[in-house]
Design a protein around this motif. Sequence first.
Motif, PDB file in Angstrom:
ATOM      1  N   GLY A  25      -2.581  15.559   5.222  1.00 32.36           N
ATOM      2  CA  GLY A  25      -3.628  14.597   4.915  1.00 32.36           C
ATOM      3  C   GLY A  25      -3.866  13.574   5.999  1.00 32.36           C
ATOM      4  O   GLY A  25      -4.993  13.126   6.210  1.00 32.36           O
ATOM      5  N   PHE A  26      -2.806  13.174   6.712  1.00 28.84           N
ATOM      6  CA  PHE A  26      -2.975  12.164   7.760  1.00 28.84           C
ATOM      7  C   PHE A  26      -3.727  12.741   8.955  1.00 28.84           C
ATOM      8  O   PHE A  26      -4.574  12.073   9.550  1.00 28.84           O
ATOM      9  CB  PHE A  26      -1.618  11.604   8.181  1.00 28.84           C
ATOM     10  N   ALA A  27      -3.447  14.001   9.303  1.00 27.97           N
ATOM     11  CA  ALA A  27      -4.198  14.644  10.391  1.00 27.97           C
ATOM     12  C   ALA A  27      -5.663  14.778  10.004  1.00 27.97           C
ATOM     13  O   ALA A  27      -6.564  14.575  10.826  1.00 27.97           O
ATOM     14  CB  ALA A  27      -3.594  16.015  10.685  1.00 27.97           C
ATOM     15  N   ILE A  28      -5.913  15.101   8.736  1.00 28.48           N
ATOM     16  CA  ILE A  28      -7.288  15.241   8.258  1.00 28.48           C
ATOM     17  C   ILE A  28      -7.996  13.890   8.254  1.00 28.48           C
ATOM     18  O   ILE A  28      -9.166  13.779   8.615  1.00 28.48           O
ATOM     19  CB  ILE A  28      -7.287  15.884   6.855  1.00 28.48           C
ATOM     20  N   ALA A  29      -7.279  12.832   7.875  1.00 28.78           N
ATOM     21  CA  ALA A  29      -7.881  11.497   7.861  1.00 28.78           C
ATOM     22  C   ALA A  29      -8.289  11.062   9.265  1.00 28.78           C
ATOM     23  O   ALA A  29      -9.354  10.473   9.463  1.00 28.78           O
ATOM     24  CB  ALA A  29      -6.896  10.482   7.258  1.00 28.78           C
ATOM     25  N   GLU A  30      -7.445  11.335  10.260  1.00 29.33           N
ATOM     26  CA  GLU A  30      -7.791  10.987  11.641  1.00 29.33           C
ATOM     27  C   GLU A  30      -9.021  11.766  12.105  1.00 29.33           C
ATOM     28  O   GLU A  30      -9.896  11.240  12.776  1.00 29.33           O
ATOM     29  CB  GLU A  30      -6.600  11.267  12.571  1.00 29.33           C
TER      30      GLU A  30
ATOM     31  N   LEU B 278     -19.785  17.342   2.093  1.00 29.84           N
ATOM     32  CA  LEU B 278     -18.734  16.363   1.790  1.00 29.84           C
ATOM     33  C   LEU B 278     -17.940  16.015   3.044  1.00 29.84           C
ATOM     34  O   LEU B 278     -17.917  16.776   4.012  1.00 29.84           O
ATOM     35  CB  LEU B 278     -17.778  16.912   0.729  1.00 29.84           C
ATOM     36  N   GLY B 279     -17.272  14.890   2.998  1.00 30.81           N
ATOM     37  CA  GLY B 279     -16.381  14.510   4.081  1.00 30.81           C
ATOM     38  C   GLY B 279     -15.050  15.233   3.959  1.00 30.81           C
ATOM     39  O   GLY B 279     -14.701  15.764   2.901  1.00 30.81           O
ATOM     40  N   LEU B 280     -14.304  15.229   5.051  1.00 24.29           N
ATOM     41  CA  LEU B 280     -13.024  15.930   5.086  1.00 24.29           C
ATOM     42  C   LEU B 280     -12.038  15.388   4.051  1.00 24.29           C
ATOM     43  O   LEU B 280     -11.329  16.155   3.393  1.00 24.29           O
ATOM     44  CB  LEU B 280     -12.408  15.799   6.482  1.00 24.29           C
ATOM     45  N   ALA B 281     -11.973  14.075   3.936  1.00 27.61           N
ATOM     46  CA  ALA B 281     -11.003  13.481   3.014  1.00 27.61           C
ATOM     47  C   ALA B 281     -11.288  13.929   1.580  1.00 27.61           C
ATOM     48  O   ALA B 281     -10.374  14.259   0.826  1.00 27.61           O
ATOM     49  CB  ALA B 281     -11.037  11.957   3.121  1.00 27.61           C
ATOM     50  N   GLN B 282     -12.582  13.947   1.205  1.00 32.72           N
ATOM     51  CA  GLN B 282     -12.934  14.357  -0.156  1.00 32.72           C
ATOM     52  C   GLN B 282     -12.654  15.851  -0.366  1.00 32.72           C
ATOM     53  O   GLN B 282     -12.170  16.267  -1.415  1.00 32.72           O
ATOM     54  CB  GLN B 282     -14.410  14.057  -0.427  1.00 32.72           C
ATOM     55  N   LEU B 283     -12.938  16.665   0.654  1.00 29.27           N
ATOM     56  CA  LEU B 283     -12.623  18.094   0.562  1.00 29.27           C
ATOM     57  C   LEU B 283     -11.113  18.314   0.392  1.00 29.27           C
ATOM     58  O   LEU B 283     -10.679  19.161  -0.394  1.00 29.27           O
ATOM     59  CB  LEU B 283     -13.126  18.823   1.813  1.00 29.27           C
ATOM     60  N   HIS B 284     -10.328  17.546   1.139  1.00 26.25           N
ATOM     61  CA  HIS B 284      -8.868  17.667   1.042  1.00 26.25           C
ATOM     62  C   HIS B 284      -8.386  17.269  -0.349  1.00 26.25           C
ATOM     63  O   HIS B 284      -7.481  17.897  -0.916  1.00 26.25           O
ATOM     64  CB  HIS B 284      -8.221  16.791   2.117  1.00 26.25           C
ATOM     65  N   GLN B 285      -9.007  16.226  -0.915  1.00 23.15           N
ATOM     66  CA  GLN B 285      -8.680  15.813  -2.280  1.00 23.15           C
ATOM     67  C   GLN B 285      -8.978  16.927  -3.271  1.00 23.15           C
ATOM     68  O   GLN B 285      -8.164  17.252  -4.139  1.00 23.15           O
ATOM     69  CB  GLN B 285      -9.499  14.573  -2.656  1.00 23.15           C
ATOM     70  N   LEU B 286     -10.164  17.515  -3.163  1.00 25.19           N
ATOM     71  CA  LEU B 286     -10.550  18.588  -4.073  1.00 25.19           C
ATOM     72  C   LEU B 286      -9.603  19.777  -3.938  1.00 25.19           C
ATOM     73  O   LEU B 286      -9.137  20.333  -4.932  1.00 25.19           O
ATOM     74  CB  LEU B 286     -11.989  19.022  -3.790  1.00 25.19           C
TER      75      LEU B 286
ATOM     76  N   THR C  68      -3.036   5.276  -2.652  1.00 20.91           N
ATOM     77  CA  THR C  68      -4.131   6.131  -2.197  1.00 20.91           C
ATOM     78  C   THR C  68      -3.590   7.495  -1.789  1.00 20.91           C
ATOM     79  O   THR C  68      -2.548   7.599  -1.164  1.00 20.91           O
ATOM     80  CB  THR C  68      -4.912   5.510  -1.025  1.00 20.91           C
ATOM     81  N   ALA C  69      -4.343   8.538  -2.189  1.00 24.64           N
ATOM     82  CA  ALA C  69      -4.043   9.892  -1.732  1.00 24.64           C
ATOM     83  C   ALA C  69      -4.955  10.267  -0.569  1.00 24.64           C
ATOM     84  O   ALA C  69      -4.934  11.380  -0.096  1.00 24.64           O
ATOM     85  CB  ALA C  69      -4.220  10.893  -2.874  1.00 24.64           C
ATOM     86  N   THR C  70      -5.796   9.306  -0.161  1.00 25.63           N
ATOM     87  CA  THR C  70      -6.620   9.506   1.029  1.00 25.63           C
ATOM     88  C   THR C  70      -5.938   8.727   2.140  1.00 25.63           C
ATOM     89  O   THR C  70      -6.132   7.520   2.268  1.00 25.63           O
ATOM     90  CB  THR C  70      -8.049   8.959   0.814  1.00 25.63           C
TER      91      THR C  70
ATOM     92  N   LEU D 108       0.858  -1.184   0.000  1.00 24.34           N
ATOM     93  CA  LEU D 108       0.000   0.000   0.000  1.00 24.34           C
ATOM     94  C   LEU D 108       0.892   1.230   0.000  1.00 24.34           C
ATOM     95  O   LEU D 108       1.730   1.397   0.894  1.00 24.34           O
ATOM     96  CB  LEU D 108      -0.907   0.002   1.238  1.00 24.34           C
ATOM     97  N   LEU D 109       0.722   2.093  -1.000  1.00 30.56           N
ATOM     98  CA  LEU D 109       1.505   3.321  -1.102  1.00 30.56           C
ATOM     99  C   LEU D 109       0.608   4.505  -0.726  1.00 30.56           C
ATOM    100  O   LEU D 109      -0.358   4.803  -1.426  1.00 30.56           O
ATOM    101  CB  LEU D 109       2.039   3.490  -2.531  1.00 30.56           C
ATOM    102  N   GLN D 110       0.933   5.134   0.389  1.00 31.65           N
ATOM    103  CA  GLN D 110       0.177   6.293   0.837  1.00 31.65           C
ATOM    104  C   GLN D 110       1.013   7.548   0.642  1.00 31.65           C
ATOM    105  O   GLN D 110       2.224   7.537   0.845  1.00 31.65           O
ATOM    106  CB  GLN D 110      -0.175   6.176   2.325  1.00 31.65           C
ATOM    107  N   GLY D 111       0.338   8.604   0.269  1.00 34.87           N
ATOM    108  CA  GLY D 111       1.019   9.879   0.114  1.00 34.87           C
ATOM    109  C   GLY D 111      -0.006  10.980   0.014  1.00 34.87           C
ATOM    110  O   GLY D 111      -1.077  10.790  -0.569  1.00 34.87           O
ATOM    111  N   ASP D 112       0.300  12.102   0.590  1.00 35.53           N
ATOM    112  CA  ASP D 112      -0.656  13.205   0.573  1.00 35.53           C
ATOM    113  C   ASP D 112      -0.826  13.726  -0.848  1.00 35.53           C
ATOM    114  O   ASP D 112      -0.065  13.398  -1.758  1.00 35.53           O
ATOM    115  CB  ASP D 112      -0.158  14.313   1.508  1.00 35.53           C
ATOM    116  N   VAL D 113      -1.858  14.536  -1.029  1.00 36.85           N
ATOM    117  CA  VAL D 113      -2.116  15.158  -2.318  1.00 36.85           C
ATOM    118  C   VAL D 113      -0.862  15.894  -2.789  1.00 36.85           C
ATOM    119  O   VAL D 113      -0.280  16.678  -2.049  1.00 36.85           O
ATOM    120  CB  VAL D 113      -3.288  16.161  -2.177  1.00 36.85           C
ATOM    121  N   GLY D 114      -0.422  15.567  -4.030  1.00 42.81           N
ATOM    122  CA  GLY D 114       0.735  16.263  -4.598  1.00 42.81           C
ATOM    123  C   GLY D 114       2.089  15.743  -4.162  1.00 42.81           C
ATOM    124  O   GLY D 114       3.111  16.351  -4.462  1.00 42.81           O
ATOM    125  N   ALA D 115       2.121  14.598  -3.454  1.00 38.12           N
ATOM    126  CA  ALA D 115       3.400  14.088  -2.938  1.00 38.12           C
ATOM    127  C   ALA D 115       4.225  13.379  -4.008  1.00 38.12           C
ATOM    128  O   ALA D 115       5.397  13.083  -3.787  1.00 38.12           O
ATOM    129  CB  ALA D 115       3.156  13.138  -1.759  1.00 38.12           C
TER     130      ALA D 115
END
Length: 700
Positions: A627-632, A581-589, A436-438, A298-305
Amino acid sequence: MPSDRALTSLAEQPVTALKGVGDRFAQVLEKLHIRSLQDLLFHLPLRYQDRTRVIPIADLNAGQEAVIEGEVATADIVFGRRRSLVVRLQDNSGIITLRFFHFSAAQKSRFARGVRLRCYGEARHGNAGLELCHPETEIVHGAAAVTERALTPVYPLTEGVSQRRMRGLVQQVLAQLQDRQIAELLPPELLPKALRYPLRDALVYLHSPPADTQQAQLAAGLHPLQQRLALEELLAHHLSLLELRRNSARATAPPLIVNTALERDFLARLPFSLTAAQQRVCQEIATDLARDYPMMRLLQGDVGAGKTLVAAMAALRGIGAGAQVAIMAPTEILAEQHRLNFSAWLEPLGIVVAQLTGSLKATRRRKQLAQVASGEAQLVVGTHALFQAEVAFHNLALVIIDEQHRFGVRQRLELREKGAASGAIGRHQPHQLIMTATPIPRTLAMSAFADLDCSIIDELPPGRQPIQTVAISNDRRDQVMERVHTAIAEGRQAYWVCTLIEESESLQAQAAESTSLELTEVLDGVRVALVHGRLKPEQKEQVMSAFTAGEVDLLVATTVIEVGVDVPNASLMIIENPERLGLAQLHQLRGRVGRGSIASHCVLLYGKPLSNNGRARLQALRQHSDGFAIAEEDLRLRGPGEILGTRQTGEIQHRIADLQRDAGLLPQVQRIAASPALNQEIRRLLIRRWLQNKPRFAEA
């Protein structure tokens, strides 16, 4: 080790063994994954009703479900916006309205003045105080006692099954438990001391809790007997994913050795260098790919990483070894964005990139399928169309899945089987890289992705400017439009995102179209374009290409642009009704801007009134850019269902456990799973008990 005899006596008894269940009704129950008596026993209540006591009318509160009793004072048919039967019921403490929109003359005659009624329903605010809408009613004579001695369970249902019938079926099975004990699979010493209750006692209690139980604790899911079952269920899911991992380790995969010249040529053409985090993750992936068993990472990374570039490096490893690579995206817009990126990067190196989506014209589709089957296409980008029956790979060695939260375990398995079926590499299974960017909160990752290793890109490329986020009421819409006009006059581009509560693509498209017309009229001289889910793929591609090329100033869109759009000159985003919308989707947008070196802004244009939860979400987005703080925070505010996405939770559906509420049990789950006392037979039986309707997860 526990005997399987007691377990199978329930597990192998079909529901047709119960009184009143024939073959036709058994098919209805199968929609709820209920096939055996054991399935019924583990079909646990969603909540409970307290019908054990009569509540004085004056003590009722809005939103409360209760039993009340009184005499009919009046019963009249009232003609308003809807014709209704209105009954006024009174006791010694007060009076309340009973309202029926569907009724017959016979029903009205039952409610004669002076008749004593006992009712059950939910109190709501009405025109003349509290009222019960369509309550259950019965006529009582004298001082008839309440016969209920336990709380009444409310079960998940499907069409054709009533609560009354479901309760009757469960009670039949519970009666048999007196003679037929349910098997205790977990040795008591493995359970935390506070949860060492016999399984049978927990099941009987939760299907029929006594009236004196702590109802608030039960409603919250925190009763020790609920926690006892939640622990076992989480353990079963965890074990099934570990089994996936073990089976993957037993499988073989083609070792992918680096083609140094190809990789050096690729990196030399890039106008930038990889970050230290990208280099570290690339090395982790390279180590996995060099092995002769499948990578599951699983590769995780914030938006734009820079996850896409890491994916390209992984793809080069497969292509350089003479094999095929598939990249699966959840939407056609994201698949098209990947095709453009990978074509720009890889075609100069002589690599053929193919595309497979559901909307391809027949002629082009046939050509692409032929390229994939022959091996001419070394990289295949697509949507879920990649694992349709007609798609045959030549030698698929690596599968990259983007936006994992949009797919479930089942899709991962189907693509894996596609790879195993491709002939040139025998029965090898392909390596898998899940992106995932979420960011997945740690508590969810421990449970939902126990079959995957995890890599995190925890560094953004240099020069990225933080995005300034503000929340503005829709009352100031004119000011926001003026701000957009100013930004475009300064040579920047902008997004205006329209959201709706409804899932209907048609309604979302209508909202975006009307907003597009409004902005075109108001913003003189601004080039406005529109993109939404109902446009044809070629239309979407034309609009996005024009926006990327700077031929469009303002892109009005639905949330289809949530992922995959990369336009460095776009520095302003307006999100309309962000509270929906949820936080994760807002952060993605929000991550669609801030992709260049210019200071970027995101305006959250919210509607009034704003709920406490909506206010908390917007405040969290303003405070956090990580993104990780937002996901929590999203997990805390909304729960795991929205974080993992509906497809994922459709695959990993819990009966009683809740990943957010029961996160504290996960360390215990991992400890028990690692215990030598939990032998292979117990593991098999636990998985079978809790995931009996999802056997592929245990077998895969």
